[in-house]
Write an enzyme that holds these catalytic residues in place. Structure first.
Site, PDB file in Angstrom:
ATOM      1  N   HIS A 123      53.978 -54.262-109.339  1.00  0.00           N
ATOM      2  CA  HIS A 123      54.338 -54.259-107.931  1.00  0.00           C
ATOM      3  C   HIS A 123      53.619 -53.139-107.191  1.00  0.00           C
ATOM      4  O   HIS A 123      53.414 -52.060-107.735  1.00  0.00           O
ATOM      5  CB  HIS A 123      55.861 -54.091-107.798  1.00  0.00           C
ATOM      6  CG  HIS A 123      56.394 -54.483-106.464  1.00  0.00           C
ATOM      7  ND1 HIS A 123      56.335 -53.649-105.377  1.00  0.00           N
ATOM      8  CD2 HIS A 123      57.001 -55.620-106.028  1.00  0.00           C
ATOM      9  CE1 HIS A 123      56.878 -54.251-104.330  1.00  0.00           C
ATOM     10  NE2 HIS A 123      57.289 -55.439-104.705  1.00  0.00           N
ATOM     11  N   HIS A 178      54.829 -49.545-107.225  1.00  0.00           N
ATOM     12  CA  HIS A 178      54.598 -48.632-108.355  1.00  0.00           C
ATOM     13  C   HIS A 178      53.283 -47.861-108.213  1.00  0.00           C
ATOM     14  O   HIS A 178      52.979 -47.002-109.044  1.00  0.00           O
ATOM     15  CB  HIS A 178      54.597 -49.409-109.680  1.00  0.00           C
ATOM     16  CG  HIS A 178      55.958 -49.882-110.088  1.00  0.00           C
ATOM     17  ND1 HIS A 178      56.910 -49.044-110.620  1.00  0.00           N
ATOM     18  CD2 HIS A 178      56.526 -51.102-110.013  1.00  0.00           C
ATOM     19  CE1 HIS A 178      58.015 -49.731-110.867  1.00  0.00           C
ATOM     20  NE2 HIS A 178      57.805 -50.975-110.503  1.00  0.00           N
ATOM     21  N   LYS A 233      57.110 -58.609-115.092  1.00  0.00           N
ATOM     22  CA  LYS A 233      56.861 -58.767-113.658  1.00  0.00           C
ATOM     23  C   LYS A 233      55.469 -58.235-113.392  1.00  0.00           C
ATOM     24  O   LYS A 233      55.043 -57.266-114.016  1.00  0.00           O
ATOM     25  CB  LYS A 233      57.874 -57.950-112.839  1.00  0.00           C
ATOM     26  CG  LYS A 233      59.307 -58.459-112.929  1.00  0.00           C
ATOM     27  CD  LYS A 233      60.209 -57.619-112.045  1.00  0.00           C
ATOM     28  CE  LYS A 233      61.661 -58.076-112.181  1.00  0.00           C
ATOM     29  NZ  LYS A 233      62.570 -57.247-111.373  1.00  0.00           N
TER      30      LYS A 233
END
Length: 578
Positions: free
Chosen positions: A141, A144, A138
């Site tokens: 984000h 994070h 992924k």
């Protein structure tokens, strides 16, 4: 640092109270300054002396303050003693103040504030900091961001204080979501798209597979089959998963480089799939593993052994869970590193998870569980780019850089820069970090681009601008100053206030080392920048008499050094021009 002053005051108190000087030193604290002129330098709280048994309870606190103050005398170091509200206040020799602060900053450099008597009993050891921990396959984000910069700050601080620090990125690289991703990729993944834009393509595959799984049982079954094969070590499945993991780390490292963050080890849940089975076996041997009616393996955490509170450890099909792997990881790290402290940095939504983790480790008989600590943090709300709601950290960093470039281009004070993009990137990152660190870590906060990037106010841009201006002063005036420094020329109110604030740096670092809250350091550096700006406007270097110019030049040079040291601890790269 403040050692001479604290020790001198503590020694006087020691003679009167019959308590050791060493015990009293930490009770002598520097008085925080404001932008107004401050007359007092140190204070001792009578309540602290009572709490520590240095004074006996008897008359009122104020009465004891007066009695104690009457027995103290002024000398070459202390020039004035006064009674405050429950405190005894001390003013120190102004010439000595300038001389000692300037000498200490010059001599100790990056160790200024750390090589202090406040840290003489600080226990150093091996510290593991686990932070960032994105889920592979992924894109990184924006959620994070906090874990990454908070963990980096804690690691920087622990290292500066003399610990052997190991920075671990514990990747989310295992679990049922990879079953879904793997099944989805086998159905509609593209090797061409994977090479062109790896994480974007994997993200799209996962979103599509997840959407399909809501209404299609075949996709759900395919995901379960894929993950079961993965846990069973099937070569083809494992090969695909390894490709996803390798691609992800490569992409993440680009983001970490932009943030000035590095790791000593990329770990992950996948490393503990087999060790998780050993943990389950050990739990079973100790009688800790219970079975629910559904066949799930759990550990009873209830007070009455009635399974009213429990932690899930293994699914009914025998596959491990996130918590099981975390138990295995903690046990493994103690074996491998024999750590003195293990710090986990995650959002506050995982507080229950870590409570359970620490409780299970205790039940298993590990007496080192008390060395483990969870540092939780709140959520960021309203983070948007001009394209809309933000999902990826890369977009946030790009937006910060773009906006800073535009602000710099519009500013009349911007200098010609060799690499404006690099400067804008560093200033943009500083803005994000200071915005994040201003309040208590546990608090949620609303993100506002306009506020974050202001050049005046409590912002990272203001810190960078102040540092750049002090560096510019050094470049302009360094040929005009003399070698000899006379503290008599640093007696202006603005210089004294700045020196008093520099004197407090070790206390701020000590406070931060105690509670791991960066807000103390942020507030200190913002005040330092404000005081430096006021002094810069009034204490001219250019055009002053040589001895005056030298003293002021060194004061500003020392201020820039402390400002840079503090910024580096926070994870900010100071810029010298902007």
């Amino acid at each position: 640092m403040a050692c001479l002053f604290r020790r001198s005051i503590a020694a006087q108190l020691s003679r009167i109270l019959g308590t050791s000087t060493e015990k009293l030193i930490p009770m002598v604290s520097a008085v925080p300054v404001s932008k107004k002129q401050q007359t007092l330098d140190f204070r001792v709280s009578v309540s602290s002396l009572l709490a520590d048994g240095c004074l006996k309870f008897g008359s009122t606190v104020q009465s004891q303050a007066r009695q104690l103050s009457a027995q103290l005398t002024c000398d070459d170091v202390v020039t004035e003693i006064a009674v405050g509200k429950g405190t005894i206040n001390f003013k120190v020799n102004r010439s000595l103040l300038a001389e000692i602060v300037m000498q200490e900053i010059s001599k100790k450099g990056s160790k200024y504030g750390i090589e202090s008597e406040l840290f003489q009993d600080y226990p150093c050891g091996r510290v593991i900091v686990e932070f960032s921990s994105p889920n592979i396959a992924k894109k990184f984000h924006a959620g994070h961001l906090r874990s990454t910069i908070i963990g980096n700050f804690i690691a920087n601080l622990k290292q500066a204080l003399g610990n052997d620090v190991i920075r671990i990125n514990y990747l989310g690289d295992w679990g049922m979501q990879f079953g879904l991703l793997g099944a989805g990729f086998q159905l509609f993944g593209s090797e061409v798209k994977l090479k062109a834009n790896p994480l974007q393509h994997l993200f799209e595959v996962y979103v599509e597979a997840n959407k399909m799984a809501e209404n299609d049982e075949d996709i759900q079954k395919a995901a379960q089959v894929f993950f079961k094969k993965l846990e069973g070590g099937d070569k083809h499945t494992l090969s695909l998963w390894k490709e996803f993991r390798s691609i992800s780390i490569e992409e993440y490292e680009k983001i970490y480089q932009r943030l000035g963050v590095h790791f000593d080890e990329y770990s992950g849940e996948s490393l503990y799939q087999e060790k998780a089975q050993e943990v389950l076996w050990l739990m079973d041997q100790k009688g800790l593993l219970k079975k629910t009616k559904q066949g799930t393996g759990v550990v009873d955490l209830s007070a009455n052994d009635d399974l009213s509170v429990y932690a899930k450890m293994v699914r009914c099909d025998g596959t491990s869970l996130y918590l099981t792997r975390d138990v295995a990881a903690a046990v493994d790290r103690m074996k491998e590193y024999n750590f003195d402290q293990l710090i986990y940095v995650t959002d506050k939504q995982q507080c229950t998870h870590f409570q359970q983790l620490f409780e299970i480790l205790k039940l298993m008989g590990y007496n080192w569980t008390e060395r483990c600590q969870h540092v939780p943090f709140g959520l960021v709300k309203g983070m948007k780019t001009r394209k809309g709601d933000v999902v990826f950290l890369e977009d946030v960093l790009n937006e910060a850089r773009l906006r800073m470039l535009q602000n710099m281009a519009a500013s009349r004070t911007t200098k010609d820069l060799e690499d404006p993009e690099d400067t804008a990137e560093k200033v943009g990152v500083a803005a994000l970090i200071i915005q994040d660190f201003k309040g208590p870590l546990l608090s949620d906060y609303d993100f506002d681009w306009d506020r974050v990037l202001q050049s005046q106010g409590d912002t990272g841009v203001f810190l960078q601008y102040t540092h750049a201006r002090l560096c510019s002063l050094q470049r302009t005036c360094q040929n005009d100053v003399q070698v000899q420094f006379n503290p008599a020329y640093l007696q202006d109110p603005q210089a004294i206030t700045l020196l008093q604030h520099l004197l407090r740096y070790d206390e701020v670092l000590y406070q931060v080392s105690e509670d791991l809250q960066p807000k103390h350091l942020v507030n200190y550096l913002i005040m330092l920048s404000r005081l430096a700006s006021i002094a810069h406007r009034t204490l001219h270097v250019k055009g002053s008499l040589p001895k005056v110019a030298t003293a002021r030049f060194l004061l500003f040079k020392g201020t820039a050094s402390v400002l840079a040291n503090g910024m580096k601890l926070l994870g900010i790269t100071p810029v010298e021009k902007m």
